[in-house]
Design an enzyme around this catalytic site. Structure first.
Site, PDB file in Angstrom:
ATOM      1  N   ASN A  30       0.788  -1.127  -0.170  1.00  0.00           N
ATOM      2  CA  ASN A  30       0.072   0.131   0.002  1.00  0.00           C
ATOM      3  C   ASN A  30       0.797   1.255   0.060  1.00  0.00           C
ATOM      4  OD1 ASN A  30      -1.906   2.150   0.453  1.00  0.00           O
ATOM      5  ND2 ASN A  30      -2.033   1.498   2.599  1.00  0.00           N
TER       6      ASN A  30
ATOM      7  N   LYS B   1      -0.017   4.122  -0.318  1.00  0.00           N
ATOM      8  CA  LYS B   1      -0.572   5.436   0.348  1.00  0.00           C
ATOM      9  C   LYS B   1      -0.366   6.589  -0.708  1.00  0.00           C
ATOM     10  CE  LYS B   1       0.285   3.497   4.848  1.00  0.00           C
ATOM     11  NZ  LYS B   1       0.090   3.474   6.274  1.00  0.00           N
TER      12      LYS B   1
ATOM     13  N   HIS C  15      -9.481   1.123   4.608  1.00  0.00           N
ATOM     14  CA  HIS C  15      -8.236   1.466   5.336  1.00  0.00           C
ATOM     15  C   HIS C  15      -8.552   2.389   6.662  1.00  0.00           C
ATOM     16  CE1 HIS C  15      -4.021   2.662   6.380  1.00  0.00           C
ATOM     17  NE2 HIS C  15      -3.688   1.491   5.771  1.00  0.00           N
TER      18      HIS C  15
ATOM     19  N   GLU D  72      -6.912   4.688   7.771  1.00  0.00           N
ATOM     20  CA  GLU D  72      -6.704   6.103   7.585  1.00  0.00           C
ATOM     21  C   GLU D  72      -7.829   6.905   6.951  1.00  0.00           C
ATOM     22  OE1 GLU D  72      -2.689   5.644   5.381  1.00  0.00           O
ATOM     23  OE2 GLU D  72      -2.074   4.985   7.353  1.00  0.00           O
TER      24      GLU D  72
ATOM     25  N   GLU E 236      -5.563  -5.008  10.517  1.00  0.00           N
ATOM     26  CA  GLU E 236      -4.370  -3.912  10.826  1.00  0.00           C
ATOM     27  C   GLU E 236      -4.604  -3.399  12.077  1.00  0.00           C
ATOM     28  OE1 GLU E 236      -2.450  -2.856   7.093  1.00  0.00           O
ATOM     29  OE2 GLU E 236      -4.362  -1.421   7.066  1.00  0.00           O
TER      30      GLU E 236
ATOM     31  N   GLY F  67       2.296   2.176  10.787  1.00  0.00           N
ATOM     32  CA  GLY F  67       3.129   3.399  10.440  1.00  0.00           C
ATOM     33  C   GLY F  67       3.893   4.002  11.704  1.00  0.00           C
TER      34      GLY F  67
ATOM     35  N   SER G 210       3.428  -2.087  10.297  1.00  0.00           N
ATOM     36  CA  SER G 210       4.654  -2.182  10.255  1.00  0.00           C
ATOM     37  C   SER G 210       5.498  -3.724  10.089  1.00  0.00           C
ATOM     38  CB  SER G 210       5.183  -1.838  11.787  1.00  0.00           C
ATOM     39  OG  SER G 210       4.852  -0.319  12.132  1.00  0.00           O
TER      40      SER G 210
HETATM   41  C1  PEP Z   1      -0.680   0.107   5.801  1.00  0.00           C
HETATM   42  O1  PEP Z   1      -0.759   1.041   5.314  1.00  0.00           O
HETATM   43  O2  PEP Z   1      -1.570  -0.713   5.746  1.00  0.00           O
HETATM   44  C2  PEP Z   1       0.350  -0.458   6.741  1.00  0.00           C
HETATM   45  C3  PEP Z   1       0.382  -1.481   7.303  1.00  0.00           C
HETATM   46  O3  PEP Z   1       1.240   0.504   6.826  1.00  0.00           O
HETATM   47  P1  PEP Z   1       2.810   0.286   7.733  1.00  0.00           P
HETATM   48  O4  PEP Z   1       3.023  -0.975   6.967  1.00  0.00           O
HETATM   49  O5  PEP Z   1       3.708   1.224   7.136  1.00  0.00           O
HETATM   50  O6  PEP Z   1       2.531   0.096   9.143  1.00  0.00           O
END
Ligand code: PEP
Length: 255
Positions: free
Chosen positions: A11, A13, A97, A99, A172, A178, A218
């Site tokens: 992803n 983003k 997501h 976000e 998630e 992040g 992460s």
């Molecule tokens: C994500 O954007 O779905 C995500 C898991 O980000 P990160 O791997 O940077 O934590």
């Protein structure tokens, strides 16, 4: 486990430019073979989908990071329809997501909206990575599974049993996205198993056995193997690490 192919998706983003994407595509195109038990996808900003469609290796699928809730052309300024994402040749869309559920300078997406978008995306012929997960306070309160269930309920309500073959669930934990904080493999496995159990109880045992549940938060080369070894972790949704060559260490981390 055996019948579920791993799904490792990047992803990106709101990152990248034509020039930086070109570099990253080159890195991925030269990264060696993808193991036969792994499916790989990259979800990039929509404006760059054509760039990836024309330059990224054929054995990496391509997806968008969101779609409109409208199911056809119309007066929806700024929206990108699922039918348009499909029309240009994409396979996937991420929906819900955290976000987007949280919102940026605008109200966030509700569980019902995420479910409606998923219905529209499936009708357009796309596959959906449907994101769920709890915030830090909710994990601390012990309500992780209640939160996941409240996000899964409206989804299950709009899907037929056969629609589930077009769905992957991305679990998630919001506190791990992040932040550099990863759920331990045991912690993630426990929640993945509860999610699968919820699907078994509320959809069917057959769907529960087949649906892929990706971990996100992460995840990177250094922790991928320990996560992917867990029986109910069927892949990953990778943010930060999908912007570097390390993404392929995740792809190659599947047992
Ligand atoms: C994500 O954007 O779905 C995500 C898991 O980000 P990160 O791997 O940077 O934590």
């Amino acid at each position: 486990e055996g019948e579920r192919k791993y799904l490792v998706a990047g992803n990106w983003k709101c990152n990248g430019t034509l020039a930086s994407n070109e570099e990253l595509v080159k890195t991925f195109n030269e990264a060696g073979p993808i193991p036969s038990n792994v499916e790989v996808a990259i979800c990039c900003p929509s404006v760059y989908l054509p760039q990836l469609l024309s330059s990224l290796r054929d054995d990496i699928q391509i997806g968008a990071q969101d779609c409109g809730v409208n199911d056809k052309n119309g007066a929806f300024t700024g929206e990108i329809g699922a039918f348009q994402i499909k029309d240009i040749g994409c396979d996937w869309v991420i929906i819900g997501h955290s976000e987007r559920r949280e919102g940026f300078e605008m109200p966030g997406e509700t569980p019902d909206l995420c479910a409606k978008k998923t219905r529209v995306a499936i009708d357009a012929g796309l596959k959906v990575m449907f994101c769920i997960g709890e915030k830090k306070e909710q994990r601390e309160d012990g309500t992780t599974m209640d939160v996941c269930a409240s996000q899964l309920e409206p989804l299950a309500a709009v899907l037929t049993e056969s629609d589930w073959s077009s769905i992957a669930i991305a679990y998630e934990p919001v506190w791990a996205i992040g932040t550099g904080l990863t759920a331990t493999p045991e912690m993630a496995q426990e929640t993945h198993a509860s999610i699968r159990d919820w699907i078994s109880q509320n959809v069917s045992a057959d769907v529960a056995g087949k649906v892929r549940i990706q971990y996100g938060g992460s995840m990177k080369g250094a922790n991928a193997k320990d996560l992917l070894e867990q029986p109910d972790i069927d892949g990953g949704l990778i943010g930060g690490a999908s912007l570097t060559a390390d993404f392929f260490n995740v792809v190659n981390g599947a047992p």
